[in-house]
Design a protein around this motif. Sequence first.
Motif, mmCIF file in Angstrom:
data_model
loop_
_atom_site.group_PDB
_atom_site.id
_atom_site.type_symbol
_atom_site.label_atom_id
_atom_site.label_comp_id
_atom_site.label_asym_id
_atom_site.label_seq_id
_atom_site.Cartn_x
_atom_site.Cartn_y
_atom_site.Cartn_z
ATOM 1 N N HIS A 29 4.410 3.991 14.188
ATOM 2 C CA HIS A 29 3.412 4.896 13.616
ATOM 3 C C HIS A 29 3.724 5.072 12.127
ATOM 4 O O HIS A 29 4.817 5.504 11.776
ATOM 5 C CB HIS A 29 3.461 6.279 14.277
ATOM 6 N N VAL A 30 2.750 4.732 11.269
ATOM 7 C CA VAL A 30 2.907 4.904 9.827
ATOM 8 C C VAL A 30 1.591 5.415 9.272
ATOM 9 O O VAL A 30 0.527 4.887 9.608
ATOM 10 C CB VAL A 30 3.276 3.583 9.121
ATOM 11 N N LYS A 31 1.648 6.450 8.444
ATOM 12 C CA LYS A 31 0.450 6.961 7.792
ATOM 13 C C LYS A 31 0.428 6.440 6.355
ATOM 14 O O LYS A 31 1.404 6.596 5.625
ATOM 15 C CB LYS A 31 0.435 8.488 7.780
ATOM 16 N N SER A 32 -0.676 5.810 5.969
ATOM 17 C CA SER A 32 -0.820 5.261 4.621
ATOM 18 C C SER A 32 -1.963 5.955 3.908
ATOM 19 O O SER A 32 -3.090 5.964 4.399
ATOM 20 C CB SER A 32 -1.095 3.755 4.681
ATOM 21 N N ASP A 33 -1.696 6.533 2.761
ATOM 22 C CA ASP A 33 -2.710 7.187 1.933
ATOM 23 C C ASP A 33 -3.034 6.305 0.735
ATOM 24 O O ASP A 33 -2.253 5.438 0.350
ATOM 25 C CB ASP A 33 -2.201 8.532 1.421
ATOM 26 N N GLY A 34 -4.193 6.524 0.146
ATOM 27 C CA GLY A 34 -4.542 5.863 -1.100
ATOM 28 C C GLY A 34 -4.973 4.415 -0.956
ATOM 29 O O GLY A 34 -4.914 3.654 -1.922
ATOM 30 N N LEU A 35 -5.421 4.015 0.230
ATOM 31 C CA LEU A 35 -5.879 2.641 0.408
ATOM 32 C C LEU A 35 -7.270 2.468 -0.194
ATOM 33 O O LEU A 35 -8.092 3.373 -0.155
ATOM 34 C CB LEU A 35 -5.907 2.280 1.892
ATOM 35 N N GLU A 36 -7.520 1.306 -0.740
ATOM 36 C CA GLU A 36 -8.809 1.005 -1.355
ATOM 37 C C GLU A 36 -9.791 0.519 -0.294
ATOM 38 O O GLU A 36 -9.402 -0.180 0.643
ATOM 39 C CB GLU A 36 -8.642 -0.077 -2.426
ATOM 40 N N PRO A 37 -11.090 0.878 -0.434
ATOM 41 C CA PRO A 37 -12.082 0.395 0.526
ATOM 42 C C PRO A 37 -12.282 -1.114 0.405
ATOM 43 O O PRO A 37 -12.081 -1.695 -0.668
ATOM 44 C CB PRO A 37 -13.355 1.150 0.147
ATOM 45 N N GLU A 38 -12.649 -1.734 1.521
ATOM 46 C CA GLU A 38 -12.981 -3.156 1.565
ATOM 47 C C GLU A 38 -11.863 -4.032 0.983
ATOM 48 O O GLU A 38 -12.099 -4.956 0.224
ATOM 49 C CB GLU A 38 -14.286 -3.414 0.805
ATOM 50 N N THR A 39 -10.628 -3.702 1.363
ATOM 51 C CA THR A 39 -9.459 -4.404 0.841
ATOM 52 C C THR A 39 -8.595 -4.869 2.004
ATOM 53 O O THR A 39 -8.394 -4.128 2.958
ATOM 54 C CB THR A 39 -8.642 -3.475 -0.080
ATOM 55 N N LYS A 40 -8.100 -6.086 1.901
ATOM 56 C CA LYS A 40 -7.219 -6.623 2.937
ATOM 57 C C LYS A 40 -5.774 -6.265 2.579
ATOM 58 O O LYS A 40 -5.340 -6.464 1.441
ATOM 59 C CB LYS A 40 -7.367 -8.135 3.052
ATOM 60 N N TYR A 41 -5.053 -5.732 3.560
ATOM 61 C CA TYR A 41 -3.652 -5.364 3.389
ATOM 62 C C TYR A 41 -2.804 -6.150 4.378
ATOM 63 O O TYR A 41 -3.224 -6.400 5.505
ATOM 64 C CB TYR A 41 -3.450 -3.862 3.623
ATOM 65 N N TYR A 42 -1.619 -6.518 3.936
ATOM 66 C CA TYR A 42 -0.668 -7.257 4.758
ATOM 67 C C TYR A 42 0.540 -6.363 4.990
ATOM 68 O O TYR A 42 0.930 -5.601 4.094
ATOM 69 C CB TYR A 42 -0.242 -8.540 4.048
ATOM 70 N N TYR A 43 1.135 -6.457 6.179
ATOM 71 C CA TYR A 43 2.271 -5.593 6.482
ATOM 72 C C TYR A 43 3.199 -6.249 7.502
ATOM 73 O O TYR A 43 2.829 -7.192 8.187
ATOM 74 C CB TYR A 43 1.792 -4.240 7.001
ATOM 75 N N LYS A 44 4.407 -5.700 7.559
ATOM 76 C CA LYS A 44 5.387 -6.066 8.575
ATOM 77 C C LYS A 44 5.958 -4.768 9.133
ATOM 78 O O LYS A 44 6.022 -3.760 8.433
ATOM 79 C CB LYS A 44 6.535 -6.884 7.981
ATOM 80 N N CYS A 45 6.377 -4.792 10.375
ATOM 81 C CA CYS A 45 6.992 -3.627 11.008
ATOM 82 C C CYS A 45 8.413 -3.978 11.410
ATOM 83 O O CYS A 45 8.695 -5.113 11.766
ATOM 84 C CB CYS A 45 6.236 -3.218 12.279
ATOM 85 N N GLY A 46 9.260 -2.978 11.397
ATOM 86 C CA GLY A 46 10.618 -3.198 11.868
ATOM 87 C C GLY A 46 11.636 -2.538 10.969
ATOM 88 O O GLY A 46 11.323 -1.672 10.169
ATOM 89 N N ASP A 47 12.851 -2.976 11.104
ATOM 90 C CA ASP A 47 13.970 -2.433 10.347
ATOM 91 C C ASP A 47 14.590 -3.562 9.540
ATOM 92 O O ASP A 47 15.302 -4.403 10.082
ATOM 93 C CB ASP A 47 14.988 -1.827 11.315
#
Length: 71
Positions: A29-47
Amino acid sequence: MKQNGVSVVYSQLYPFEGLWNYTSGIIHHVKSDGLEPETKYYYKCGDSSLAAMSDELEFETFPLPAPNKYP
């Protein structure tokens, strides 16, 4: 950008014989603020300190509401 969140595992243990106990996978569970509309974001999860990272994943944010635009 790096953001921190929490990881949880849910378990359901049944006290009756014959019922299967359940344990989920790891749920991040991660809350992300300030994301731009109509934008592709890439992410990884873990430690990253344990070299236990997921593959790179992606999502795209919804467009801003407009009369001729639908998500």
